[in-house]
Design a protein around this motif. Structure first.
Motif, mmCIF file in Angstrom:
data_model
loop_
_atom_site.group_PDB
_atom_site.id
_atom_site.type_symbol
_atom_site.label_atom_id
_atom_site.label_comp_id
_atom_site.label_asym_id
_atom_site.label_seq_id
_atom_site.Cartn_x
_atom_site.Cartn_y
_atom_site.Cartn_z
ATOM 1 N N PRO A 168 0.806 -1.240 0.000
ATOM 2 C CA PRO A 168 0.000 0.000 0.000
ATOM 3 C C PRO A 168 0.826 1.271 0.000
ATOM 4 C CG PRO A 168 -0.934 -1.597 1.526
ATOM 5 C CD PRO A 168 0.366 -2.186 1.040
ATOM 6 N N TRP A 169 2.020 1.255 0.628
ATOM 7 C CA TRP A 169 2.860 2.451 0.638
ATOM 8 C C TRP A 169 3.224 2.906 -0.773
ATOM 9 C CZ3 TRP A 169 6.967 0.847 4.867
ATOM 10 C CH2 TRP A 169 6.329 0.830 6.117
ATOM 11 N N PRO A 173 -0.259 5.633 -3.608
ATOM 12 C CA PRO A 173 0.063 6.905 -4.290
ATOM 13 C C PRO A 173 -0.109 6.824 -5.806
ATOM 14 C CG PRO A 173 1.718 6.435 -2.620
ATOM 15 C CD PRO A 173 0.852 5.211 -2.726
ATOM 16 N N VAL A 174 0.231 5.669 -6.394
ATOM 17 C CA VAL A 174 0.029 5.505 -7.840
ATOM 18 C C VAL A 174 -1.453 5.548 -8.173
ATOM 19 C CG1 VAL A 174 0.348 3.941 -9.789
ATOM 20 C CG2 VAL A 174 2.164 4.200 -8.100
ATOM 21 N N ILE A 175 -2.267 4.889 -7.357
ATOM 22 C CA ILE A 175 -3.708 4.880 -7.586
ATOM 23 C C ILE A 175 -4.274 6.291 -7.484
ATOM 24 C CG2 ILE A 175 -5.924 4.049 -6.702
ATOM 25 C CD1 ILE A 175 -4.443 1.557 -5.695
ATOM 26 N N ARG A 176 -3.836 7.032 -6.469
ATOM 27 C CA ARG A 176 -4.339 8.412 -6.304
ATOM 28 C C ARG A 176 -3.932 9.295 -7.475
ATOM 29 N NH1 ARG A 176 -3.263 7.309 -0.705
ATOM 30 N NH2 ARG A 176 -1.130 8.109 -0.894
ATOM 31 N N PHE A 177 -2.693 9.104 -7.967
ATOM 32 C CA PHE A 177 -2.232 9.894 -9.103
ATOM 33 C C PHE A 177 -3.077 9.612 -10.338
ATOM 34 C CE2 PHE A 177 0.538 10.112 -12.888
ATOM 35 C CZ PHE A 177 0.797 11.477 -12.891
ATOM 36 N N LEU A 178 -3.317 8.317 -10.614
ATOM 37 C CA LEU A 178 -4.140 7.958 -11.763
ATOM 38 C C LEU A 178 -5.574 8.433 -11.588
ATOM 39 C CD1 LEU A 178 -2.836 4.322 -12.404
ATOM 40 C CD2 LEU A 178 -2.270 6.391 -13.683
ATOM 41 N N ALA A 195 -11.939 7.259 -4.964
ATOM 42 C CA ALA A 195 -10.623 6.645 -5.096
ATOM 43 C C ALA A 195 -10.583 5.333 -4.323
ATOM 44 C CB ALA A 195 -9.538 7.592 -4.587
ATOM 45 N N ILE A 196 -9.872 4.363 -4.870
ATOM 46 C CA ILE A 196 -9.732 3.055 -4.242
ATOM 47 C C ILE A 196 -8.372 2.988 -3.560
ATOM 48 C CG2 ILE A 196 -9.629 0.575 -4.646
ATOM 49 C CD1 ILE A 196 -12.394 1.753 -5.002
ATOM 50 N N ASN A 197 -8.352 2.512 -2.327
ATOM 51 C CA ASN A 197 -7.111 2.334 -1.595
ATOM 52 C C ASN A 197 -6.986 0.898 -1.113
ATOM 53 O OD1 ASN A 197 -5.933 4.934 -1.649
ATOM 54 N ND2 ASN A 197 -7.426 5.638 -0.140
ATOM 55 N N LEU A 198 -5.769 0.405 -1.150
ATOM 56 C CA LEU A 198 -5.480 -0.897 -0.566
ATOM 57 C C LEU A 198 -5.059 -0.645 0.873
ATOM 58 C CD1 LEU A 198 -5.286 -3.926 -1.403
ATOM 59 C CD2 LEU A 198 -2.852 -3.529 -1.797
ATOM 60 N N GLU A 199 -5.862 -1.112 1.818
ATOM 61 C CA GLU A 199 -5.650 -0.751 3.221
ATOM 62 C C GLU A 199 -4.597 -1.603 3.909
ATOM 63 O OE1 GLU A 199 -9.393 -0.778 5.194
ATOM 64 O OE2 GLU A 199 -10.170 0.963 4.078
#
Length: 312
Positions: A168-169, A173-178, A195-199
């Motif tokens: 996730p670290w 950030p890549v997911i948020r950028f895209l 936005a989707i995050n891997l927790e």
């Protein structure tokens, strides 16, 4: 021009690997035709088909774990059915249509587009990580005479890159950028985009992929044992060689379902450890078993889905 070059490269890779397999088959054709399968061997091949089908069903279950790690509360059975029904599409040119089918099916089941897309990206990454770990641990079994340290160093660095890439670290950030880029391109869209995050680190899906790889390896070993005796001491060699050949079939472009790449790699790794005719026959049989298992899985999933709809 770039697209044309990519297509040319894919066809070159596929053509080269198929040529290698065809030449190996031609050179050992007499030996291949002399091999006989007794009734016990046919029973073992039937078991190998069942084990391979179980492996794909297990992989579909792992996909549901990934979706749940992305906070998507989905039922297991329907999504395993989707996985099995779309799996056969990997043999279509492009080698992406099974992923596309899963994304569309997940979106139709009210899974967010981001989670659906991320799930089908994470799944092959975790498969590759599991296979690479096996190759790093067992690679010396089929490369005993390898004195070049560059190969294991490269394997180890690739493994670290993949394992860190799904953390996730690094991934979030890549997911948020895209996600921001997508929002800028769709600025006129009034529908909110979440936005989707891997927790957490996907440890459970990663461990599950070892089960998938173990079942696939078992199916391969059973296929060889149906035509040639296999000793317990040879199992690490076969697992390591299968994992490496399967991994290359997964990551090399232009090979739908790893067709040609898997066969060429397995032949190159095993032809000096087993009779060449045995290796070629077993690999050909295993490809047929894999396609039969995938086709049966798709058919059974479709039939089960229809029966459930009829009984409602």
């Amino acid at each position: 021009m770039t697209k044309v070059m990519k297509q040319f490269l894919r066809w070159m890779i596929l053509g080269g690997t198929l040529f290698f397999v065809a030449k190996a088959l031609k050179d050992n054709w007499v030996g291949v035709t002399t091999l006989k399968i007794n009734p016990g061997g046919w029973a073992i091949l039937a078991i190998a088909t069942g084990v391979t089908l179980l492996a794909h069903t297990w992989a579909g279950w792992i996909w549901t774990w990934i979706l749940r790690d992305l906070n998507q509360p989905i039922p297991s059975v329907p999504f395993i059915q989707v996985y099995l029904k779309t799996n056969i599409a990997k043999y279509l040119p492009g080698n992406v249509w099974h992923y596309y089918g899963r994304i569309i099916a997940a979106k139709n089941a009210n899974v967010s587009a981001g989670a659906a897309t991320l799930s089908v990206l994470l799944e092959p990454l975790l498969m590759a990580a599991a296979a690479l770990i096996v190759v790093v641990l067992l690679g010396n079994q089929f490369a005993a005479n390898q004195t070049n340290l560059a190969v294991p160093v490269f394997q180890f660095m690739a493994l670290i890159f993949i394992l860190c890439g799904v953390h996730p670290w690094f991934l979030n950030p890549v997911i948020r950028f895209l996600h921001k880029l997508k929002n800028k391109k769709s600025a006129n869209n009034t529908q909110p985009q979440v936005a989707i995050n891997l927790e957490r680190y996907p440890f459970r899906p990663l461990l599950g992929e070892f089960g998938f790889l173990g079942l696939r390896s078992l199916g391969f070993i059973l296929t060889i044992s149906a035509i040639y005796p296999v000793n317990l001491s040879q199992i690490p060699l076969l697992v390591g060689a299968f994992s490496f050949a399967w991994l290359l079939g997964l990551v090399v472009p232009g090979a739908p379902g790893g067709l040609g790449v898997f066969e060429a790699t397995a032949i190159a790794l095993l032809q000096h450890r087993f009779p060449s005719a045995v290796v070629i026959s077993a690999i050909t049989l295993y490809r047929l078993i894999s396609i039969l298992a995938e086709t049966s899985g798709a058919a059974l999933a479709w039939l089960d889905e229809r029966l459930v709809n009829i009984n409602r």
